[in-house]
Design an enzyme around this catalytic site. Structure first.
Site, PDB file in Angstrom:
ATOM      1  N   LYS A 219       0.168   5.639   8.840  1.00  0.00           N
ATOM      2  CA  LYS A 219       1.313   4.749   8.645  1.00  0.00           C
ATOM      3  C   LYS A 219       2.593   5.515   8.315  1.00  0.00           C
ATOM      4  CE  LYS A 219      -1.108   0.440   7.697  1.00  0.00           C
ATOM      5  NZ  LYS A 219      -1.453  -0.623   6.691  1.00  0.00           N
ATOM      6  N   ARG A 253      -9.642   1.997   5.181  1.00  0.00           N
ATOM      7  CA  ARG A 253      -9.521   1.566   6.582  1.00  0.00           C
ATOM      8  C   ARG A 253      -8.753   2.623   7.370  1.00  0.00           C
ATOM      9  NH1 ARG A 253      -5.917  -0.986   9.860  1.00  0.00           N
ATOM     10  NH2 ARG A 253      -6.756  -2.537  11.341  1.00  0.00           N
TER      11      ARG A 253
HETATM   12  N1  LIG Z   1      -6.820  -5.203   4.984  1.00  0.00           N
HETATM   13  C1  LIG Z   1      -5.941  -4.526   5.754  1.00  0.00           C
HETATM   14  N2  LIG Z   1      -5.870  -4.799   7.076  1.00  0.00           N
HETATM   15  C2  LIG Z   1      -4.966  -4.091   7.808  1.00  0.00           C
HETATM   16  N3  LIG Z   1      -4.659  -4.191   9.137  1.00  0.00           N
HETATM   17  C3  LIG Z   1      -3.672  -3.298   9.364  1.00  0.00           C
HETATM   18  S1  LIG Z   1      -2.915  -3.120  10.909  1.00  0.00           S
HETATM   19  C4  LIG Z   1      -1.584  -2.022  10.566  1.00  0.00           C
HETATM   20  C5  LIG Z   1      -0.254  -2.629  10.932  1.00  0.00           C
HETATM   21  C6  LIG Z   1       0.804  -1.698  10.442  1.00  0.00           C
HETATM   22  C7  LIG Z   1       1.045  -0.523  11.145  1.00  0.00           C
HETATM   23  C8  LIG Z   1       2.029   0.368  10.669  1.00  0.00           C
HETATM   24  C9  LIG Z   1       2.741   0.062   9.512  1.00  0.00           C
HETATM   25  S2  LIG Z   1       3.924   1.167   8.892  1.00  0.00           S
HETATM   26  N4  LIG Z   1       5.373   0.642   9.166  1.00  0.00           N
HETATM   27  O1  LIG Z   1       3.729   1.277   7.463  1.00  0.00           O
HETATM   28  O2  LIG Z   1       3.713   2.421   9.591  1.00  0.00           O
HETATM   29  C10 LIG Z   1       2.498  -1.120   8.821  1.00  0.00           C
HETATM   30  C11 LIG Z   1       1.526  -2.005   9.290  1.00  0.00           C
HETATM   31  N5  LIG Z   1      -3.327  -2.609   8.254  1.00  0.00           N
HETATM   32  C12 LIG Z   1      -4.141  -3.121   7.265  1.00  0.00           C
HETATM   33  C13 LIG Z   1      -4.232  -2.845   5.860  1.00  0.00           C
HETATM   34  O3  LIG Z   1      -3.532  -1.990   5.283  1.00  0.00           O
HETATM   35  N6  LIG Z   1      -5.164  -3.579   5.149  1.00  0.00           N
END
Ligand SMILES: Nc1nc2[nH]c(SCCc3ccc(S(N)(=O)=O)cc3)nc2c(=O)[nH]1
Length: 275
Positions: A219, A253
């Site tokens: 991320k 995860r």
């Molecule tokens: N429980 C749980 N489920 C999840 N599903 C996802 S998908 C990730 C989507 C995303 C990608 C990139 C950034 S960023 N801007 O921080 O790089 C944010 C969100 N993540 C999680 C998480 O953490 N927990």
């Protein structure tokens, strides 16, 4: 913790492999081989040590648009059906839609992972009816706009207050205490400092008394701090996974299962040493 017919202890940290079945996660774009490659990847992650495989048909990265219910179903259900009973790992469905939860659990998923913490219509009642463990995650805003101007007075307190409010809502909907997992939602409406405050104070989130799931893999909290593009974030991802496991996270995860499993195994060894 009971995941349908599979008892899985969360007393030591577990690894959850990410299986994105969203078009933006496929290089070649073809549907058929996309499904086959997803199935192969799931088997590979289970072999590399994943205790969970998290299957998601809706991209919730910043700026992502909503996905129609039928489209999400068409993406995830065939993959869950192909994997059910074939994996040693527990299948998790990453969705906020009640109908997708129902079909996915009926097809073999044994954990609901909802980044919207059961706030969508009928989600609470459905999760209660399905009677499988559910992960409640904190998000400020919605994926489309959540990273525009994240703001908190006290991010750890505000995340904890939200999670406890959702636990109360689950209780009122008849969801069993032992079916609840919490997640601070790294990257979901958080600036860099907010993410690292949450990581540093993870014991305060663990102190709420529920198993914790964390997702930091590749991320922006890693990319922005280290000035690394997404394909160069493995070391940073393993570093934050190690810190989280050491600070009490129960499920990590990740995209990179083998490397994370190695790091988690070192944390498990240290934790097992007698005082
Ligand atoms: N429980 C749980 N489920 C999840 N599903 C996802 S998908 C990730 C989507 C995303 C990608 C990139 C950034 S960023 N801007 O921080 O790089 C944010 C969100 N993540 C999680 C998480 O953490 N927990």
């Amino acid at each position: 913790m009971q995941f349908k017919d599979k008892q899985l202890s969360l007393s030591s940290p577990r690894v959850m492999g990410i299986l994105n079945v969203t078009p933006d996660s496929f290089s070649d774009g073809g549907q058929h081989n996309a499904r086959d490659s997803a199935i192969d990847r799931a088997h590979r992650m289970a072999e590399q040590g994943a205790d969970f495989i998290d299957i998601g048909g809706e991209s919730t990265r910043p700026g992502a648009a909503d996905v129609a219910e039928q489209e999400e179903l068409d993406r995830v259900i065939p993959v869950i059906e192909a994997l059910s009973g074939q994996l040693d790992a527990v299948i998790s469905i990453d969705t906020s839609k009640a109908a997708v939860m129902k079909e996915a659990v009926n097809a073999g998923a044994a954990l609901i992972n909802d980044v919207r913490a059961l706030q969508e219509p009928d989600a609470l009642a459905m999760a209660s009816e399905l009677n499988v463990p559910v992960c409640l995650m904190h998000m400020q805003g919605q994926p489309r706009s959540m990273q525009q101007a994240p703001h908190y007075r006290d991010v750890v307190r505000e995340v904890n207050d939200f999670l406890l409010a959702r636990v109360k809502a689950c209780h009122n909907a008849g969801i069993k205490e032992q079916n609840i997992i919490l997640d601070p939602g790294f990257g979901f409406g958080k600036a860099l400092s907010h993410n690292y405050q949450l990581l540093r104070h993870l014991p305060q989130v663990a102190a709420l008394g529920y198993p914790l799931l964390v997702g930091m893999s590749r991320k922006s909290m890693i990319g922005n701090l280290l000035s690394r593009d997404v394909e160069k974030r493995l070391a940073g991802s393993v570093a934050v996974a190690t810190i989280a496991a050491h600070l009490g996270a129960n499920i990590i995860r990740v995209h990179d299962v083998e490397e994370t499993a190695d790091a988690v195994n070192i944390v498990k060894y240290i934790n097992a040493l007698e005082e």
